[in-house]
Design a protein around this motif. Structure first.
Motif, PDB file in Angstrom:
ATOM      1  N   GLY A  56       0.833  -0.693  -0.251  1.00 20.72           N
ATOM      2  CA  GLY A  56      -0.121  -0.441  -0.152  1.00 20.72           C
ATOM      3  C   GLY A  56       1.173   0.818   0.214  1.00 20.72           C
ATOM      4  O   GLY A  56       0.485   1.947  -0.178  1.00 20.72           O
ATOM      5  N   ALA A  57       1.939   1.707   0.676  1.00 23.57           N
ATOM      6  CA  ALA A  57       3.212   2.057   1.228  1.00 23.57           C
ATOM      7  C   ALA A  57       3.452   2.791  -0.432  1.00 23.57           C
ATOM      8  O   ALA A  57       3.979   3.950  -1.455  1.00 23.57           O
ATOM      9  N   VAL A  58       3.817   1.881  -1.514  1.00 22.16           N
ATOM     10  CA  VAL A  58       4.657   2.096  -2.531  1.00 22.16           C
ATOM     11  C   VAL A  58       2.978   1.637  -3.683  1.00 22.16           C
ATOM     12  O   VAL A  58       3.780   2.815  -4.535  1.00 22.16           O
ATOM     13  N   GLY A  59       2.198   1.665  -3.332  1.00 21.26           N
ATOM     14  CA  GLY A  59       0.718   1.842  -4.143  1.00 21.26           C
ATOM     15  C   GLY A  59       0.543   3.357  -3.796  1.00 21.26           C
ATOM     16  O   GLY A  59      -0.629   3.609  -5.568  1.00 21.26           O
ATOM     17  N   VAL A  60       0.518   4.281  -2.857  1.00 18.25           N
ATOM     18  CA  VAL A  60      -0.044   5.672  -2.864  1.00 18.25           C
ATOM     19  C   VAL A  60       1.049   6.492  -3.469  1.00 18.25           C
ATOM     20  O   VAL A  60       0.615   7.753  -3.540  1.00 18.25           O
ATOM     21  N   VAL A  61       1.958   6.302  -3.807  1.00 16.13           N
ATOM     22  CA  VAL A  61       3.473   7.248  -4.198  1.00 16.13           C
ATOM     23  C   VAL A  61       3.148   6.785  -5.486  1.00 16.13           C
ATOM     24  O   VAL A  61       3.870   7.317  -6.768  1.00 16.13           O
ATOM     25  N   LEU A  62       4.251   5.247  -6.025  1.00 16.12           N
ATOM     26  CA  LEU A  62       4.754   5.269  -7.340  1.00 16.12           C
ATOM     27  C   LEU A  62       4.022   5.429  -8.281  1.00 16.12           C
ATOM     28  O   LEU A  62       4.352   6.078  -9.508  1.00 16.12           O
ATOM     29  N   PRO A  63       2.770   5.197  -8.304  1.00 18.62           N
ATOM     30  CA  PRO A  63       2.313   4.978  -9.808  1.00 18.62           C
ATOM     31  C   PRO A  63       2.053   6.266 -10.272  1.00 18.62           C
ATOM     32  O   PRO A  63       1.976   6.567 -11.028  1.00 18.62           O
ATOM     33  N   VAL A  68       2.655   5.800 -14.638  1.00 16.05           N
ATOM     34  CA  VAL A  68       2.070   4.689 -14.744  1.00 16.05           C
ATOM     35  C   VAL A  68       1.163   4.189 -13.860  1.00 16.05           C
ATOM     36  O   VAL A  68       0.960   3.831 -12.700  1.00 16.05           O
ATOM     37  N   ALA A  69      -0.312   3.644 -14.933  1.00 16.85           N
ATOM     38  CA  ALA A  69      -1.361   3.533 -13.760  1.00 16.85           C
ATOM     39  C   ALA A  69      -1.490   4.303 -12.444  1.00 16.85           C
ATOM     40  O   ALA A  69      -1.863   3.429 -11.158  1.00 16.85           O
ATOM     41  N   PRO A  70      -2.023   5.761 -12.338  1.00 16.21           N
ATOM     42  CA  PRO A  70      -1.896   6.141 -11.482  1.00 16.21           C
ATOM     43  C   PRO A  70      -3.422   5.736 -10.824  1.00 16.21           C
ATOM     44  O   PRO A  70      -3.634   6.620  -9.167  1.00 16.21           O
ATOM     45  N   VAL A  71      -4.384   6.090 -11.503  1.00 18.07           N
ATOM     46  CA  VAL A  71      -5.389   4.638 -10.506  1.00 18.07           C
ATOM     47  C   VAL A  71      -5.833   4.134  -9.744  1.00 18.07           C
ATOM     48  O   VAL A  71      -6.200   3.540  -8.282  1.00 18.07           O
ATOM     49  N   VAL A  72      -3.903   3.480  -9.551  1.00 19.74           N
ATOM     50  CA  VAL A  72      -3.501   2.663  -8.287  1.00 19.74           C
ATOM     51  C   VAL A  72      -3.795   3.859  -7.139  1.00 19.74           C
ATOM     52  O   VAL A  72      -3.847   2.858  -6.283  1.00 19.74           O
ATOM     53  N   VAL A  73      -3.483   4.744  -6.833  1.00 23.82           N
ATOM     54  CA  VAL A  73      -3.348   5.375  -6.110  1.00 23.82           C
ATOM     55  C   VAL A  73      -4.317   5.389  -5.084  1.00 23.82           C
ATOM     56  O   VAL A  73      -4.318   5.170  -4.356  1.00 23.82           O
ATOM     57  N   LEU A 112      -8.214  10.005   3.641  1.00 25.64           N
ATOM     58  CA  LEU A 112      -8.768  11.441   2.048  1.00 25.64           C
ATOM     59  C   LEU A 112      -7.762  11.115   1.038  1.00 25.64           C
ATOM     60  O   LEU A 112      -8.569  11.578   0.599  1.00 25.64           O
ATOM     61  N   VAL A 113      -6.893  10.690   1.509  1.00 25.10           N
ATOM     62  CA  VAL A 113      -6.318   9.782  -0.055  1.00 25.10           C
ATOM     63  C   VAL A 113      -7.045   9.802  -0.406  1.00 25.10           C
ATOM     64  O   VAL A 113      -7.437  10.061  -1.955  1.00 25.10           O
ATOM     65  N   ALA A 114      -7.671   8.802  -0.080  1.00 27.11           N
ATOM     66  CA  ALA A 114      -8.308   7.838  -1.498  1.00 27.11           C
ATOM     67  C   ALA A 114      -9.782   8.660  -1.370  1.00 27.11           C
ATOM     68  O   ALA A 114     -10.465   8.608  -3.022  1.00 27.11           O
ATOM     69  N   PRO A 120     -12.655  14.822  -5.816  1.00 27.27           N
ATOM     70  CA  PRO A 120     -11.914  15.870  -6.844  1.00 27.27           C
ATOM     71  C   PRO A 120     -10.493  16.081  -7.818  1.00 27.27           C
ATOM     72  O   PRO A 120     -10.663  16.652  -8.465  1.00 27.27           O
ATOM     73  N   TYR A 121      -9.590  15.237  -6.977  1.00 31.86           N
ATOM     74  CA  TYR A 121      -8.381  16.004  -7.260  1.00 31.86           C
ATOM     75  C   TYR A 121      -8.188  14.154  -7.910  1.00 31.86           C
ATOM     76  O   TYR A 121      -6.546  14.237  -7.828  1.00 31.86           O
ATOM     77  N   ALA A 122      -8.490  13.594  -8.679  1.00 30.88           N
ATOM     78  CA  ALA A 122      -8.034  12.678  -9.544  1.00 30.88           C
ATOM     79  C   ALA A 122      -6.957  12.836 -10.546  1.00 30.88           C
ATOM     80  O   ALA A 122      -7.049  14.438 -10.625  1.00 30.88           O
ATOM     81  N   PHE A 123      -6.060  12.224 -10.655  1.00 34.05           N
ATOM     82  CA  PHE A 123      -5.152  12.281 -11.110  1.00 34.05           C
ATOM     83  C   PHE A 123      -5.598  12.336 -12.985  1.00 34.05           C
ATOM     84  O   PHE A 123      -6.659  11.833 -13.102  1.00 34.05           O
TER      85      PHE A 123
END
Length: 123
Positions: A56-63, A68-73, A112-114, A120-123
């Motif tokens: 999860g830690a990797v998934g909230v920043v790396l994509p 690449v695939a920012p919907v993963v965040v 909050l990030v989810a 409103p602040y989607a990539f």
């Protein structure tokens, strides 16, 4: 707001990566000595939770960072919120009030990030 969300995601990722690696690296005896809840949990539970936290830690920043695939965040943030909701519930059930605060704060940050990245602040 986007900068604030990046900061929150970074803090969330750092905290949960540290927590997850801690669960994965320490021998069970040492982990149980520092985290009493683990004594009552199955032996596979702390490492499994550690894997979820690190992923999860990797998934909230790396994509989003690499584009690449920012919907993963938001999906990763939702998963972390669920993990932290489980931690909050477990700490309440065990009446571990001091451990409830960090888990609760991380739950709120992940939620909050989810919410923001799905909405409103989607990539």
């Amino acid at each position: 707001m986007d900068v604030l969300l990046w900061i929150i995601a970074g803090v969330l990722a750092a905290a949960l990566a540290f927590s997850g690696v801690f669960k994965l690296v320490l021998p069970r005896e040492r982990y149980v000595a520092s985290q009493p809840w683990a004594a009552d949990a199955p032996s596979w539970a702390p490492p499994a939770i550690g894997v979820l936290e690190v992923a999860g830690a990797v998934g909230v920043v790396l994509p989003a960072l690499i584009g690449v695939a920012p919907v993963v965040v938001p999906v990763a943030a939702t998963g972390l919120a669920l993990v932290m909701a489980g931690a909050v519930a477990m700490h309440v059930a065990r009446r571990e009030w001091s451990a409830l605060v960090p888990s609760g704060v991380l739950l709120v940050l992940a939620a909050l990030v989810a919410w923001a990245r799905f909405g409103p602040y989607a990539f």
